[in-house]
Design a protein around this motif. Structure first.
Motif, PDB file in Angstrom:
ATOM      1  N   ILE A   1       0.857  -1.180   0.000  1.00  0.00           N
ATOM      2  CA  ILE A   1       0.000   0.000   0.000  1.00  0.00           C
ATOM      3  C   ILE A   1       0.895   1.231   0.000  1.00  0.00           C
ATOM      4  CG2 ILE A   1      -1.948  -1.150   1.126  1.00  0.00           C
ATOM      5  CD1 ILE A   1      -1.094   0.210   3.758  1.00  0.00           C
ATOM      6  N   THR A   2       0.394   2.282  -0.638  1.00  0.00           N
ATOM      7  CA  THR A   2       1.150   3.532  -0.736  1.00  0.00           C
ATOM      8  C   THR A   2       0.242   4.682  -0.337  1.00  0.00           C
ATOM      9  OG1 THR A   2       2.452   2.619  -2.558  1.00  0.00           O
ATOM     10  CG2 THR A   2       2.495   5.009  -2.275  1.00  0.00           C
ATOM     11  N   ASP A   3       0.772   5.555   0.504  1.00  0.00           N
ATOM     12  CA  ASP A   3       0.068   6.789   0.847  1.00  0.00           C
ATOM     13  C   ASP A   3       1.082   7.925   0.830  1.00  0.00           C
ATOM     14  OD1 ASP A   3       1.506   6.559   3.199  1.00  0.00           O
ATOM     15  OD2 ASP A   3      -0.219   6.287   4.493  1.00  0.00           O
ATOM     16  N   SER A   4       0.723   9.063   1.376  1.00  0.00           N
ATOM     17  CA  SER A   4       1.616  10.224   1.340  1.00  0.00           C
ATOM     18  C   SER A   4       2.896  10.010   2.135  1.00  0.00           C
ATOM     19  CB  SER A   4       0.886  11.464   1.865  1.00  0.00           C
ATOM     20  OG  SER A   4       0.509  11.254   3.214  1.00  0.00           O
ATOM     21  N   GLN A   5       2.907   9.024   3.030  1.00  0.00           N
ATOM     22  CA  GLN A   5       4.084   8.732   3.847  1.00  0.00           C
ATOM     23  C   GLN A   5       5.048   7.752   3.171  1.00  0.00           C
ATOM     24  OE1 GLN A   5       4.589  10.338   6.868  1.00  0.00           O
ATOM     25  NE2 GLN A   5       2.803  11.484   6.168  1.00  0.00           N
ATOM     26  N   GLY A   6       4.606   7.112   2.104  1.00  0.00           N
ATOM     27  CA  GLY A   6       5.449   6.152   1.410  1.00  0.00           C
ATOM     28  C   GLY A   6       4.732   4.829   1.218  1.00  0.00           C
ATOM     29  N   SER A   7       5.521   3.803   0.911  1.00  0.00           N
ATOM     30  CA  SER A   7       4.964   2.481   0.656  1.00  0.00           C
ATOM     31  C   SER A   7       5.327   1.525   1.781  1.00  0.00           C
ATOM     32  CB  SER A   7       5.511   1.915  -0.657  1.00  0.00           C
ATOM     33  OG  SER A   7       5.074   2.690  -1.740  1.00  0.00           O
TER      34      SER A   7
END
Length: 144
Positions: A53-59
């Motif tokens: 999963i990837t979000d604004s904090q990274g993967s």
């Protein structure tokens, strides 16, 4: 004059026995939730979920270790909240059940917000539902 502890009454002994059975059932519920959750995780993996999963904090990858840790910690937190509510109110089990269903539903929100493959999203939803489907009835039924 000697100070002695009075012998427990039948009601006290029965109450302690029921509490011990409740603790064992709830502990077993956490173990069962872990087994079911890991089985669902594995089925998702076999079906093609990569669990990245990837979000604004990274993967990050949601692997079996993370799944195990989160399941056990949330099971113990849920048990603690239930025990507290049972001590504080007559309707502790009902309040906890509603709260648990809301938490399971709310746990779906991050699955929608992160970037992931369709297989990973579906598998993560299944994992979240598996935890709730096992823990909620296991904790509530342990009351009787």
């Amino acid at each position: 004059m000697t100070l002695t502890t009075p012998a427990p009454t039948t009601d006290t002994t029965a109450s302690r026995g029921r509490a011990a059975v409740r603790r064992r059932r709830r502990a077993l519920g956490i173990v069962l939730a872990l087994v079911v959750t890991l089985a669902v995780w594995l089925l998702g993996h076999l079906a093609g979920a990569d669990y990245w999963i990837t979000d604004s904090q990274g993967s990050v990858r949601i692997d079996m270790l993370v799944t195990t840790q989160v399941t056990v910690v949330l099971g113990l937190v849920g048990w603690g909240v239930l025990a507290l509510l049972e001590r504080l109110t007559r309707h502790g089990t009902t309040i906890w059940t509603v709260l648990a269903v809301v938490v399971v539903a709310a746990s779906m929100i991050p699955v929608v917000l992160v970037e992931a493959t369709a297989a990973t999203r579906l598998a993560l939803v299944a994992v979240h539902l598996a935890v709730g489907a096992v823990l909620v009835p296991a904790f509530v039924r342990a009351r009787s």
